[in-house]
Design an enzyme around this catalytic site. Structure first.
Site, PDB file in Angstrom:
ATOM      1  N   LYS A  96       4.838 -16.212  -5.042  1.00  0.00           N
ATOM      2  CA  LYS A  96       3.626 -15.628  -5.609  1.00  0.00           C
ATOM      3  C   LYS A  96       2.817 -16.732  -6.303  1.00  0.00           C
ATOM      4  O   LYS A  96       3.358 -17.509  -7.081  1.00  0.00           O
ATOM      5  CB  LYS A  96       3.996 -14.535  -6.608  1.00  0.00           C
ATOM      6  CG  LYS A  96       2.910 -13.494  -6.809  1.00  0.00           C
ATOM      7  CD  LYS A  96       3.435 -12.308  -7.597  1.00  0.00           C
ATOM      8  CE  LYS A  96       2.392 -11.205  -7.654  1.00  0.00           C
ATOM      9  NZ  LYS A  96       2.830 -10.074  -8.474  1.00  0.00           N
ATOM     10  N   GLU A 116       8.852   6.324 -10.011  1.00  0.00           N
ATOM     11  CA  GLU A 116       8.322   7.243 -11.006  1.00  0.00           C
ATOM     12  C   GLU A 116       9.122   8.542 -11.087  1.00  0.00           C
ATOM     13  O   GLU A 116       9.328   9.089 -12.174  1.00  0.00           O
ATOM     14  CB  GLU A 116       6.853   7.562 -10.699  1.00  0.00           C
ATOM     15  CG  GLU A 116       5.920   6.387 -10.866  1.00  0.00           C
ATOM     16  CD  GLU A 116       5.801   5.521  -9.622  1.00  0.00           C
ATOM     17  OE1 GLU A 116       5.025   4.547  -9.641  1.00  0.00           O
ATOM     18  OE2 GLU A 116       6.506   5.812  -8.627  1.00  0.00           O
ATOM     19  N   ARG A 119       2.996  10.999  -9.018  1.00  0.00           N
ATOM     20  CA  ARG A 119       4.080  10.818  -8.056  1.00  0.00           C
ATOM     21  C   ARG A 119       5.369  11.502  -8.518  1.00  0.00           C
ATOM     22  O   ARG A 119       6.321  11.605  -7.759  1.00  0.00           O
ATOM     23  CB  ARG A 119       4.340   9.328  -7.829  1.00  0.00           C
ATOM     24  CG  ARG A 119       3.089   8.519  -7.546  1.00  0.00           C
ATOM     25  CD  ARG A 119       3.409   7.104  -7.119  1.00  0.00           C
ATOM     26  NE  ARG A 119       3.635   7.034  -5.691  1.00  0.00           N
ATOM     27  CZ  ARG A 119       4.018   5.937  -5.052  1.00  0.00           C
ATOM     28  NH1 ARG A 119       4.246   4.830  -5.724  1.00  0.00           N
ATOM     29  NH2 ARG A 119       4.185   5.939  -3.742  1.00  0.00           N
TER      30      ARG A 119
END
Length: 644
Positions: A287, A373, A401
């Site tokens: 990243k 979640e 969610r």
């Protein structure tokens, strides 16, 4: 930006067809120019940077090998698709990124035929790509479907549900699906959970340990061979073992390979493109790759604002006003200090939810459950069953969610879980996928659940304290960014439960036909107060959406000639609807104007501008009231307008 002179090869790329015509050496140069263009572009607009810098070579290779858009590329989350946008004909519009009427920061089907699936939330790519692969099989079309998913997104159960389904034959055939795991060891916060530690556990298992010790005994008298075996082990354990779980799910596993090496990526993708069935490619990327500052601190450069790439991110000379998120983070630490039963939970949003300091100070009471979640909510329910006091820090859009878990596992059992709903309302540049437009409507209808909308920073602190001590499910919603800028103390005071307050009283006499009251929910209190000054209207800071202060609503309904509700949420089923229901139940007939978010998705753009377009700034609130109640404000009697 003069692309032609600074990026001569990139300037000739108007579509992936141009990428497919390039030689291998040219592709490497294209990747260099693409990364430089990306860095310069994002530094001017702000946006997701680290994740996109890490996918440059992968994006180049995918568009070179696959015949897009006929072959479908489905990007998970979508905050790694800027290189994809640049190579698919949108290079000259990158200066509009995340701005009103400009390019979205995520894939969007209406924006380009190359954006095959709109995303913004994580872990959807494999399911969507599998659907596309199955459709191709049913329609007899020879095209490929490719899902590109990050390792952080693989922590969600939905990804494994899709993997489990993808490896199953349908009518005797497995759809042609390629799943690419972009392994950069980083989601937004550092990744957590069993999957990320899977390889480490296998390497420390009894079977592997026994085999390793046996090999040592055989080779200990041959030092050169021993050293060769040691070096080989470091590579072999990464090449052989990780595929086990995916092979068991029915995939042909390949990898891991260097995701920044085009000489490795391209032939591997070409081989997988020509294979039938379910394929799994594990690529390892970094990243922030290619920009040292982002490589060193990928979290800070995940979603920066505008900055100078030569200098990097610089702290402002004048500290900005504390954000609502920071107020929550400080309250969480203070309340944890006062109450040892408090436990903090986040679904992979430690930084975004303001929990970094809590994690540092209370590591045993901090739980990052990954991008999961549903699990986060039921995990909190389990903690609450044992007498603890869980606080789930979650964005409004992400709580959607876990709606089933919220209803069945928390509310039905009336468990004392606090939901700190960050990013409630419009979120600006992240757009419709991240907007918290629906939490009022979807929470208000659930029995046992209370909902508070504090107007400013000190009120947020008091609302959280009230929620913590309530002993039943409570959600506290607050917007992104800063509020009124009011000083926040260190007290842990509560709000009077279920009570609002009148912040401004109209000077017009009762019964004059000119008294209007604005009932404001949340941070829109302040533009409502500003509009009220121009209108000589009363203003109530309602604070509680559920339980609604019905006594205050009835009092205002009886003492005013018209009511106006203001909320930063959808109108259907929102706080304004609650006021209408209360008035109807009390038999009070008074004209009511409901102001809130319209019944459409609000796209990305500057938050203040978006609120203005929705008529929720001070000028918009004033204009809507004048238009609806022109006769009242002009001095004549109210028009006979029905409720709503």
């Amino acid at each position: 930006m003069n692309t032609s002179s600074a990026h001569p090869l990139l300037s000739r790329i108007d579509s992936p067809a141009d990428v497919r015509r390039l030689a291998r050496a040219e592709l490497k140069q294209l990747a260099v120019e693409l990364r430089e263009f990306l860095l310069q572009s994002v530094s001017r607009t702000g946006g997701h940077l680290s994740s996109n810098l890490g996918t440059v070579e992968l994006t180049v290779a995918l568009h070179h090998v696959f015949h897009t858009p006929e072959d479908r590329l489905v990007w998970d989350v979508g905050h790694q698709t800027y290189p994809h946008k640049i190579l698919t004909g949108r290079r000259d519009r990158m200066h509009t990124l995340r701005q009103l009427d400009g390019l979205s920061g995520f894939p969007r089907r209406a924006e380009s035929e190359y954006d095959t699936f709109g995303t913004g939330h994580s872990s959807t790519s494999i399911s969507a790509a599998l659907g596309m692969a199955m459709a191709a099989q049913l329609k007899g079309e020879k095209r490929r479907a490719v899902a590109i998913i990050g390792d952080g997104s693989m922590t969600a159960g939905m990804a494994f549900e899709a993997l489990n389904n993808a490896g199953m034959p349908h009518a005797g055939k497995v759809p042609n699906l390629l799943v690419i795991l972009n392994d950069n060891d980083m989601s937004i916060s550092p990744p957590v959970g069993a999957l990320n530690k899977y390889l480490a556990r296998l390497m420390s298992g009894k079977f592997y340990a026994a085999a390793r010790e046996g090999a040592k005994n055989v080779l200990k008298n041959a030092p050169p061979l021993f050293e060769l075996a040691r070096r080989f082990e470091e590579h072999a354990k990464g090449m052989v073992v990780p595929g086990t779980i995916f092979e068991e799910l029915g995939f042909n596993y390949v990898g891991p390979i260097d995701g920044h090496d085009l000489d490795a990526l391209i032939p591997t993708l070409e081989n997988l493109r020509d294979k039938s069935g379910a394929q799994f490619l594990h690529v390892v990327t970094r990243k922030g790759y290619g920009y040292k500052l982002a490589e060193a601190d990928p979290i800070s450069y995940h979603g920066p604002g505008k900055f100078d790439p030569r200098i990097g991110l610089v702290k402002p000379a004048t500290p900005p006003k504390p954000t609502f998120t920071q107020v929550f983070g400080q309250w969480l630490c203070d309340m944890a200090e006062a109450d040892p039963k408090l436990v903090g939970i986040t679904p992979a949003m430690r930084e975004g939810s303001g929990m970094v300091e809590f994690h540092r100070r209370f590591p045993d009471r901090y739980h990052d459950v990954g991008i999961a979640e549903q699990h986060a909510v039921t995990f909190a329910a389990g903690l609450a069953c044992e007498g603890l006091k869980p606080v789930v820090a979650i964005y409004s859009t992400f709580l959607q969610r876990a709606y089933d878990q919220l209803i069945h596992d928390v509310a039905l059992q009336n468990l004392p879980v606090v939901f700190a709903l960050d990013r409630a309302g419009l979120v600006g540049a992240d757009g419709a996928t991240h907007a918290g437009a629906y939490d009022i409507a979807y929470l208000r209808c659930i029995p046992n659940v209370s909902l508070i909308a504090p107007a400013d920073e000190p009120e947020l602190r008091r609302a959280l304290t009230s929620a913590h001590h309530h002993g039943a499910p409570v959600a506290v919603r607050y917007p992104r960014g800063s509020g009124a800028g009011l000083a926040v103390g260190s007290e842990l005071d509560e709000l009077p439960w279920g009570q609002g307050e009148v912040r401004r009283d109209s000077a017009a006499a009762p019964g004059s036909g000119r008294r209007i009251a604005i009932l404001a929910f949340g941070s829109l209190l302040y533009p409502a107060l500003e509009a009220a000054e121009a209108l000589d209207a009363s203003v109530a800071n309602m604070r509680f959406i559920k339980p609604l202060d019905t006594a205050l609503v009835e009092r205002l309904g009886r003492s005013h000639d018209a009511l106006v509700t203001v909320e930063e949420g959808c109108l259907a089923g929102g706080a304004g609807s609650a006021v209408l229901e209360a008035l109807q139940a009390a038999g009070i007939k008074v004209p009511v104007l409901n102001l809130g978010l319209p019944d459409r998705y609000i796209e990305h753009g500057d938050p203040a501008l978006l609120l203005a377009q929705c008529g929720l700034d001070a000028a918009g609130i004033e204009a809507s009231i004048r238009q609806r109640f022109a006769g009242t404000l002009g001095g004549s009697h109210l028009r006979p307008v029905a409720n709503g």
